[in-house]
Write a protein that holds these residues in place. Structure first.
Motif, mmCIF file in Angstrom:
data_model
loop_
_atom_site.group_PDB
_atom_site.id
_atom_site.type_symbol
_atom_site.label_atom_id
_atom_site.label_comp_id
_atom_site.label_asym_id
_atom_site.label_seq_id
_atom_site.Cartn_x
_atom_site.Cartn_y
_atom_site.Cartn_z
ATOM 1 N N GLY A 220 0.838 -1.189 0.000
ATOM 2 C CA GLY A 220 0.000 0.000 0.000
ATOM 3 C C GLY A 220 0.869 1.233 0.000
ATOM 4 O O GLY A 220 2.078 1.171 0.233
ATOM 5 N N SER A 221 0.233 2.360 -0.262
ATOM 6 C CA SER A 221 0.950 3.628 -0.265
ATOM 7 C C SER A 221 0.007 4.723 0.180
ATOM 8 O O SER A 221 -1.218 4.575 0.141
ATOM 9 N N GLY A 222 0.606 5.833 0.607
ATOM 10 C CA GLY A 222 -0.202 6.971 1.006
ATOM 11 C C GLY A 222 0.674 8.138 1.403
ATOM 12 O O GLY A 222 1.871 7.967 1.661
ATOM 13 N N PRO A 223 0.095 9.325 1.476
ATOM 14 C CA PRO A 223 0.864 10.499 1.878
ATOM 15 C C PRO A 223 1.293 10.408 3.333
ATOM 16 O O PRO A 223 0.455 10.332 4.225
ATOM 17 N N GLY A 224 2.589 10.339 3.569
ATOM 18 C CA GLY A 224 3.107 10.250 4.930
ATOM 19 C C GLY A 224 3.056 8.865 5.521
ATOM 20 O O GLY A 224 3.608 8.630 6.596
ATOM 21 N N GLY A 225 2.407 7.917 4.852
ATOM 22 C CA GLY A 225 2.314 6.559 5.380
ATOM 23 C C GLY A 225 1.189 5.783 4.736
ATOM 24 O O GLY A 225 0.486 6.281 3.858
ATOM 25 N N TYR A 226 1.017 4.551 5.162
ATOM 26 C CA TYR A 226 -0.005 3.671 4.609
ATOM 27 C C TYR A 226 -0.794 3.055 5.761
ATOM 28 O O TYR A 226 -0.340 3.013 6.906
ATOM 29 N N GLY A 227 -1.972 2.575 5.458
ATOM 30 C CA GLY A 227 -2.807 1.934 6.477
ATOM 31 C C GLY A 227 -3.146 0.515 6.088
ATOM 32 O O GLY A 227 -2.684 -0.447 6.678
ATOM 33 N N ALA A 239 3.233 9.770 -5.303
ATOM 34 C CA ALA A 239 3.531 11.195 -5.339
ATOM 35 C C ALA A 239 4.556 11.532 -4.272
ATOM 36 O O ALA A 239 4.823 10.732 -3.359
ATOM 37 N N ALA A 240 5.145 12.702 -4.369
ATOM 38 C CA ALA A 240 6.123 13.156 -3.386
ATOM 39 C C ALA A 240 5.501 13.137 -1.994
ATOM 40 O O ALA A 240 4.359 13.563 -1.800
ATOM 41 N N GLY A 241 6.252 12.621 -1.025
ATOM 42 C CA GLY A 241 5.766 12.520 0.339
ATOM 43 C C GLY A 241 5.092 11.199 0.664
ATOM 44 O O GLY A 241 4.788 10.925 1.830
ATOM 45 N N ASP A 242 4.866 10.353 -0.352
ATOM 46 C CA ASP A 242 4.241 9.045 -0.114
ATOM 47 C C ASP A 242 5.230 8.083 0.544
ATOM 48 O O ASP A 242 6.449 8.189 0.351
ATOM 49 N N VAL A 243 4.674 7.137 1.282
ATOM 50 C CA VAL A 243 5.429 5.988 1.780
ATOM 51 C C VAL A 243 4.786 4.739 1.187
ATOM 52 O O VAL A 243 3.565 4.584 1.203
ATOM 53 N N LEU A 244 5.615 3.866 0.629
ATOM 54 C CA LEU A 244 5.168 2.632 -0.017
ATOM 55 C C LEU A 244 5.722 1.431 0.728
ATOM 56 O O LEU A 244 6.889 1.423 1.118
ATOM 57 N N ILE A 245 4.881 0.420 0.931
ATOM 58 C CA ILE A 245 5.344 -0.880 1.433
ATOM 59 C C ILE A 245 4.999 -1.948 0.406
ATOM 60 O O ILE A 245 3.920 -1.931 -0.191
ATOM 61 N N LEU A 246 5.929 -2.864 0.184
ATOM 62 C CA LEU A 246 5.685 -4.081 -0.584
ATOM 63 C C LEU A 246 6.061 -5.259 0.301
ATOM 64 O O LEU A 246 7.169 -5.306 0.845
ATOM 65 N N TYR A 263 9.591 2.331 1.394
ATOM 66 C CA TYR A 263 10.268 3.387 0.654
ATOM 67 C C TYR A 263 9.446 4.667 0.750
ATOM 68 O O TYR A 263 8.205 4.628 0.690
ATOM 69 N N ALA A 264 10.140 5.795 0.872
ATOM 70 C CA ALA A 264 9.496 7.106 0.744
ATOM 71 C C ALA A 264 9.860 7.695 -0.620
ATOM 72 O O ALA A 264 10.851 7.285 -1.240
ATOM 73 N N PHE A 265 9.069 8.670 -1.070
ATOM 74 C CA PHE A 265 9.307 9.291 -2.366
ATOM 75 C C PHE A 265 9.529 10.794 -2.199
ATOM 76 O O PHE A 265 8.702 11.496 -1.610
ATOM 77 N N ALA A 266 10.668 11.237 -2.688
ATOM 78 C CA ALA A 266 11.108 12.642 -2.652
ATOM 79 C C ALA A 266 11.498 13.085 -1.256
ATOM 80 O O ALA A 266 12.559 13.670 -1.053
ATOM 81 N N HIS A 267 10.654 12.808 -0.269
ATOM 82 C CA HIS A 267 10.977 13.156 1.118
ATOM 83 C C HIS A 267 10.070 12.344 2.038
ATOM 84 O O HIS A 267 9.030 11.822 1.615
ATOM 85 N N ALA A 268 10.469 12.209 3.285
ATOM 86 C CA ALA A 268 9.663 11.499 4.285
ATOM 87 C C ALA A 268 9.481 12.391 5.497
ATOM 88 O O ALA A 268 10.435 13.059 5.924
ATOM 89 N N ASP A 269 8.275 12.414 6.053
ATOM 90 C CA ASP A 269 8.082 13.257 7.227
ATOM 91 C C ASP A 269 8.710 12.596 8.453
ATOM 92 O O ASP A 269 9.044 11.409 8.454
ATOM 93 N N GLU A 270 8.874 13.405 9.494
ATOM 94 C CA GLU A 270 9.596 12.943 10.671
ATOM 95 C C GLU A 270 8.884 11.786 11.353
ATOM 96 O O GLU A 270 9.531 10.863 11.886
ATOM 97 N N ALA A 271 7.555 11.780 11.358
ATOM 98 C CA ALA A 271 6.816 10.697 12.007
ATOM 99 C C ALA A 271 7.096 9.358 11.335
ATOM 100 O O ALA A 271 7.290 8.334 12.001
#
Length: 391
Positions: A220-227, A239-246, A263-271
């Protein structure tokens, strides 16, 4: 290990002879006169019968393990040639599909010879199933005339949780193949791809690298993380700021790996960075605890303590890893209540996960083997910091 260095496929007859001898010794101690095996991993474990045909639910497949001697296969005629390439010699077949007698008469005959009115062992415990129609099972026991049954789950579990060196080599190989694909993923995954496209590229890369199959792939993927990490991939684009898990279970010669990467894309937030670091540290703690003589509950507790200290907002998945081998998930489970004692030869996943923000979780997974002097990684360890692609 490269695809060219892959372990030999299959096993020599001595491997199956040893498995049957161990089973028969435990059967004698438990007062069982035969085992009835009806599911793919159990049939394959004792015979070496490897086929994708189990995906069809139309035909049942049976193997009888008597108190002494080699297994007896009772299989649809379509599988006779494949079974004949195994070490099994006594192969009894019928033309299937034949719902009016789907192997019941042949199976009753084989069991009658092995039992002589004694006790039949059947897998009856958690994580087992019958894989034959209940009506056929009832007809079978009518024909056996009062045979007693006993739960063979403890025997099958004791056998399959301790892997031989040949089994471990196959798991180690597929772990190495897929570790390499994950390491190369930034070369073929980037912003703008849909989750579906990412999944297709990843599966193709695994097959090209030497996996026989990519039998399991979620993420899954999402902005700042996935659920949600178990639904099918969507058309959503990275998109930039997304976190992806496989999270994948690839196969080599009938044996699985099962691990994930983030993996994060472009940047990852601190959380997300903190959650990744906590999951990585929790894996370290689980690895340190996974020594012979420890319990799965102790391994779970070691990981849970790290996640709780890092501010985990909960994890209701129920476990932090499990057994691994011929199936994607096997016994035991790393839970707070699983008192299974770790022994050399066990192959496990370490899979700590935590919620760190509303709708966001972080899950980390590695595959290990228990050795006399402690655990060893089968996967190549993930980076200690959340990888960022692009940016």
């Amino acid at each position: 290990m490269t695809a060219a260095q892959a372990p030999a496929r299959g096993f020599p007859p001595a491997e199956f002879e040893a498995r049957c001898a161990r089973a028969q010794a435990m059967m004698a101690e438990a007062g069982m006169d035969a085992l009835l095996l009806t599911t793919e991993p159990e049939v394959r474990y004792f015979t070496g019968f490897l086929t994708q045909f189990w995906q069809s639910p139309t035909r049942p497949w049976f193997v009888v393990l008597p108190a002494a001697g080699k297994p007896v296969a009772v299989v649809p005629r379509i599988g006779a040639e494949c079974m004949a390439r195994t070490w099994v010699e006594d192969i009894r077949t019928w033309s299937s599909p034949r719902p009016e007698d789907e192997g019941v008469s042949l199976l009753a005959e084989a069991l009658g010879e092995a039992l002589a009115g004694g006790t039949l062992g059947l897998a009856q415990g958690p994580e087992t199933h019958l894989r034959m129609p209940l009506a056929d099972f009832n007809r079978l026991f009518d024909r056996l005339g009062g045979a007693q049954t006993a739960d063979a789950t403890p025997i099958l579990r004791a056998l399959r949780t301790i892997k031989s060196e040949a089994e471990i080599a196959k798991i180690a190989h597929i772990c190495g193949v897929v570790s390499g694909v994950f390491e190369r993923l930034p070369e073929f995954v980037h912003e703008g791809l849909s989750e579906i496209e990412v999944f297709r590229r990843f599966k193709t890369a695994c097959l090209e690298a030497g996996a026989d199959d990519v039998a399991y792939l979620v993420g899954g993927s999402g902005p700042g993380g996935y659920g949600d990490i178990i639904s099918p991939p969507s058309e959503r684009r990275l998109a930039a700021g997304d976190v992806l898990i496989l999270d994948t279970g690839c196969v080599f010669d009938g044996y699985f790996c099962d691990f994930d990467r983030n993996y994060a894309f472009a940047h990852a937030d601190e959380a997300a960075r903190r959650a990744y670091a906590a999951a990585f540290e929790a894996t370290d703690a689980g690895f340190a605890a996974a020594r012979p003589g420890a319990t799965c509950a102790e391994v779970f507790a070691a990981m849970h303590e790290v996640l709780a200290a890092a501010g985990s907002q909960g994890d209701d998945v129920g476990r932090y890893g499990h057994g691994l081998g011929m199936q994607l998930t096997e016994w035991p489970s790393n839970t707070a209540s699983d008192a299974t004692v770790l022994e050399p030869g066990m192959v496990l996943t370490l899979e700590p996960g935590m919620a760190y923000a509303p709708g966001c979780v972080m899950v980390h997974e590695e595959n290990i083997v228990i050795r006399e002097d402690g655990p060893a990684y089968l996967t190549r360890r993930a980076p200690p910091e959340l990888p960022v692609i692009g940016g």
